[in-house]
Enzyme design. Structure first.
Site, PDB file in Angstrom:
ATOM      1  N   ASP A   1       0.842  -1.185   0.000  1.00 15.42           N
ATOM      2  CA  ASP A   1       0.000   0.000   0.000  1.00 15.42           C
ATOM      3  C   ASP A   1       0.884   1.245   0.000  1.00 15.42           C
ATOM      4  OD1 ASP A   1      -2.725   1.221   0.423  1.00 15.42           O
ATOM      5  OD2 ASP A   1      -1.730   1.962   2.228  1.00 15.42           O
TER       6      ASP A   1
ATOM      7  N   GLU B   1       1.472   0.316  -4.937  1.00 12.13           N
ATOM      8  CA  GLU B   1       1.056   1.632  -5.413  1.00 12.13           C
ATOM      9  C   GLU B   1       2.282   2.541  -5.469  1.00 12.13           C
ATOM     10  OE1 GLU B   1      -3.357   2.558  -3.948  1.00 12.13           O
ATOM     11  OE2 GLU B   1      -1.981   2.219  -2.288  1.00 12.13           O
TER      12      GLU B   1
END
Length: 866
Positions: A467, A504
């Site tokens: 993340d 990400e």
């Protein structure tokens, strides 16, 4: 003057930096510390018992190496700290301040000091320490915690008994020794340390950041040995993994543990929404996953499944919304109001609020209070591996749910001010939404690597999705990759080289633009083999961008130019053709694996590479290897694909045609080079009732409804106001339209079309080429350029048998003429012919003219040769 702020930085044992107004040379600066945190500013003077070391200005400022390590501090004044190591260590266990006085001794300014740099320097060998519970072959147990700034650390058993721990002054690690009889006992650390959040010496009772087992609601850590036979499922030691697959060939399905089974009536009630549901082999959900795996899905990506903070672990403590939500109108506000009333204490959250990084989440276990969550997680991995799926964990090392002395602040109560990234004045950065961690600090970086290895070795996890990976240093991600690559089946029971890493790669916040370190962001991971999500193709296929206010902006698969919805957000009609062709160029780059080096003819007529083509001011193509690109058109964030189409397609399009457009959009995740990624349920038209951020929207908006007769999740009420209120004017009329709810037969029809595409990819090595050179040699877009048909992309792949893929997003039958293929033997792919879709079967090739004919809103794959 404000001692509650920390504007100075002690970056190593001999260097302190500080930015303040005015000349430095005429001031007398001191490093001041108070073991009892007694420093106060009274009547403009620094008061309270303290010790002092004078600071000497470094005329040349920071060295080149120091500027490289601390780029955001390069313009600060630098001072030399002249103190021996014992003095430094004594200061680090105190309240630390720097002060500046004039020649007359008058205090001009004083501020607190950020300590992570000097802690990493003085306690550098701590990175080699074993932390948490360690079981020894001789029957002993050691429990260790790194707490170099603590005055005292003790072990607290849950019965109130206190055991003192001894400090290794070289590493700052505190230990206590026992024996295997401690197994199952529940403990916390009692840490006494100065905390900058309160400017006091605090005594804090806190769980173990290296815990491997927890009680319900994470109140205590549990002494547990992950090699204990009682925690190991049958055949775990001989578990057979699905065959290794490269990142370039991977196909990933993303799902929340709870979403997967909470509405699956074929799963026993006590197992719904838990790890154990995946070990229910004949459930509807598992049968569906088996279909996907057989067709070519390779990995199941689980949203955060480590211990997180926002859900009560015990079902009895979880609140439910009142009343029968199904009886309410499809465009009502009441559903979300009732969910709002309980969402702080219901059973739902995505889990991006970490508490303990290396323990399975308690609310996903049938028995949260104890080690059962360990065995159920392992049983889940074994069950998924058994049907041919590897398991990816979504990991969130970039932030914690809280900092300071909050009861959920684990790391910051162990080493206050260290594990989090601090802003210029000492406040914790929160650009990621919560308290940002600092993996650039040695022990936070170590925690990331150690935790990943825990999941890889002890739980046999096959991949990690990071993340907000751009908030990690590139070096940290390379350290994770290197640590995994060292794992071998012979020594560790797993092949670490087969483990995926992707994440990400967004570039923003206080680290944006490499302000503090070289980031693990999109443009900087080329050649590492670490994947990032390709937002360029996503935006081109869907239209608009993430977090858009007007959801009607159209893209390639949502009708720009070819199916206009009439909204002015799409710009003047005369510009839409050019915009669509620009989107097609972005998609073509994405189809190559978003390679920076791939050369093609753009819609401008110029021959360019992916790295020379720009989108929103950044290079469109940035990958060096196809496997570094994660191709996606939806994920848990933003609207799921069905809802995107509902917002963007014009009214009046028939349900079957909407389903065809869904397949067109999904096809790019399957037929691109590199890794494909799909939000679970999109293959069967899953909806979240237009909710764009359903992290806290409850089961009602999130759960997958496997009984297709109950609908696909569309029309469950207006999505929650707290994240969707601005879109209600667009959403209400759509949700009230019953024709937008697909029937069970259409959901199955869409699934079959998606499976056909997966089988085509599975059976051809031309999808998932390993190198940029092979992609350039074997993949082309023969009709690219200014005369390309808007809404149509033709791709040619060459191999033993050639493949022609024609993506037709238009509402009309199209022809694509490729004279070079005249007299070839091309025919619709056998997997598509076998599907029996009469519309798709209209796709034909005329060898006399080299013309391919493809019906509306269709992706046709032809195979053959010259």
């Amino acid at each position: 003057m404000d001692l509650s702020r920390q504007r100075a930085h002690w970056i190593d044992r001999s260097t302190l930096v500080w930015r303040f107004e005015g000349p430095v040379g005429d001031r007398r600066c001191d490093l001041v510390w108070s073991p009892d945190a007694a420093l106060r500013i009274i009547d403009g003077a620094l008061a309270g018992p303290h010790e002092t070391v004078s600071l000497r200005v470094k005329p040349g400022g920071l060295t080149t190496a120091q500027r490289r390590q601390w780029p955001h501090l390069a313009d600060h004044a630098a001072f030399t700290v002249e103190a021996d190591e014992d003095t430094i260590k004594r200061a680090l266990r105190s309240q630390v301040v720097v002060s500046a006085r004039d020649d007359g001794g008058w205090l001009l300014v004083a501020t607190g000091v950020q300590l992570p740099g000097v802690l990493d320097d003085v306690y550098a060998d701590a990175v080699h320490a074993d932390l948490g519970c360690r079981f020894h072959h001789d029957g002993g147990v050691t429990i260790s915690v790194w707490a170099p700034t603590a005055r005292e650390v003790a072990l607290e058993w849950d019965n109130g008994e206190i055991l003192g721990m001894w400090r290794d002054d070289h590493t700052g690690v505190w230990r206590v020794d026992g024996d295997w009889g401690w197994t199952g006992r529940r403990y916390r650390f009692r840490v006494q340390a100065y905390h900058p959040a309160t400017q006091r010496i605090e005594t804090m009772s806190v769980t173990d950041p290296y815990a491997v087992a927890l009680t319900a609601d994470s109140t205590h850590s549990i002494v547990a040995n992950l090699l204990d036979p009682l925690l190991i499922p049958a055949d775990w030691g001989t578990l057979r993994k699905p065959p290794p697959i490269s990142a370039a060939r991977a196909q990933v399905h993303e799902v929340s543990v709870r979403d997967f089974s909470i509405y699956d009536s074929s799963v026993p009630a006590e197992r719904r929404g838990t790890f154990a549901a995946f070990a229910t082999p004949n459930s509807t959900g598992m049968r569906h996953l088996r279909r996907l795996a057989d067709a070519g899905v390779t990995h199941l990506h689980l949203l955060p499944a480590f211990d997180f903070a926002t859900v009560p672990d015990l079902r009895a403590d979880q609140l439910q919304p009142e009343g029968d939500l199904a009886a309410l109108p499809p465009d009502s506000t009441e559903q979300q109001e009732r969910i709002d009333a309980v969402r702080a204490r219901d059973g739902y959250n995505w889990g991006y609020d970490p508490l303990h990084y290396s323990v399975p989440e308690g609310s996903y276990s049938t028995e949260p209070d104890g080690p059962r969550r360990i065995t159920e997680f392992r049983e889940m991995v074994a069950a998924l591996n058994g049907i041919g799926l590897r398991v990816v964990m979504d990991v969130v090392y970039n932030h914690t749910v809280a900092g300071g002395v909050n009861h959920h602040a684990v790391l910051d109560r162990i080493v206050p001010g260290y594990y989090h990234r601090l802003l210029a004045d000492g406040r914790v950065a929160d650009s990621t939404c919560c308290a940002n961690t600092a993996p650039e600090h040695a022990m936070m970086g170590k925690l990331v690597v150690d935790s990943v290895l825990r999941w890889a070795v002890d739980y046999k996890v096959d991949g990690f999705r990071f993340d907000l990976m751009g908030h990690h240093p590139k070096d940290n991600m390379l350290a994770v990759r290197a640590a995994l690559d060292r794992l071998t089946p012979q020594r560790d029971g797993v092949d670490g080289r087969a483990i995926l890493i992707y994440g990400e790669g967004w570039d923003f916040g206080e680290v944006g633009g490499n302000q503090r370190f070289v980031q693990a962001s999109q443009l900087q991971l080329a050649g590492t083999g670490i994947g990032t999500f390709n937002d360029r193709l996503r935006d081109a296929v869907r239209g608009g961008q993430a977090f858009e206010t007007n959801p009607r902006s159209q893209g390639y698969a949502t009708g720009l130019f070819t199916d206009p919805n009439g909204d002015e957000v799409n710009g003047p009609p005369e510009h839409r053709r050019a915009r669509l062709l620009f989107q097609q160029d972005l998609i073509k780059i994405g189809l190559t694996g978003n390679l920076a080096s791939f050369s093609f003819v753009a819609s401008s007529g110029a021959t360019v590479t992916g790295g020379e083509f720009y989108y929103n001011g950044a290079r469109a193509g940035y990958c060096a290897l196809p496997g570094e690109c994660v191709t996606y058109v939806d994920a848990h964030d933003n609207e799921i694909l069905f809802d995107t189409l509902a917002f963007k397609l014009p009214a009046g399009i028939a349900p079957l045609d909407r389903a065809r457009m869904q397949v067109v959009a999904l096809s790019f995740t399957v037929l691109s080079q590199g890794m494909g990624f799909v939000a679970a349920g999109s293959e069967r038209l899953r909806s979240k009732s237009l909710d764009r951020n359903s992290f806290d929207s409850g089961d009602w908006f999130n759960g997958i409804r496997w009984d297709a007769t109950a609908g696909n999740g569309f029309g469950l009420g207006l999505p929650p106001a707290w994240d969707n209120g601005d879109k209600w004017p667009f959403a209400a009329p759509l949700l009230a339209d019953p024709t937008l709810v697909p029937g069970a037969d259409l959901m199955e029809w869409t699934t079959e079309r998606y499976l056909e595409l997966l089988r085509i990819r599975r059976d051809s090595p031309l999808f998932g080429l390993p190198t940029a050179v092979e992609v350039q040699d074997r993949l082309s877009f023969p009709l690219s350029g200014p005369t390309e048909t808007p809404g149509v992309i033709t791709m040619h792949l060459t191999g033993v048998d050639d493949l022609i893929v024609i993506f037709n997003a238009t509402p009309a039958t199209v022809t694509q003429k490729l004279p070079a293929l005249r007299f070839g033997t091309f025919a619709l792919h056998p997997h598509q012919r076998a599907g029996g879709d009469a519309h798709l079967l209209q796709s034909v090739f005329d060898p006399a003219t080299g013309v391919f004919t493809v019906p509306s809103r269709t992706v046709a794959v032809f195979t053959g040769s010259l």
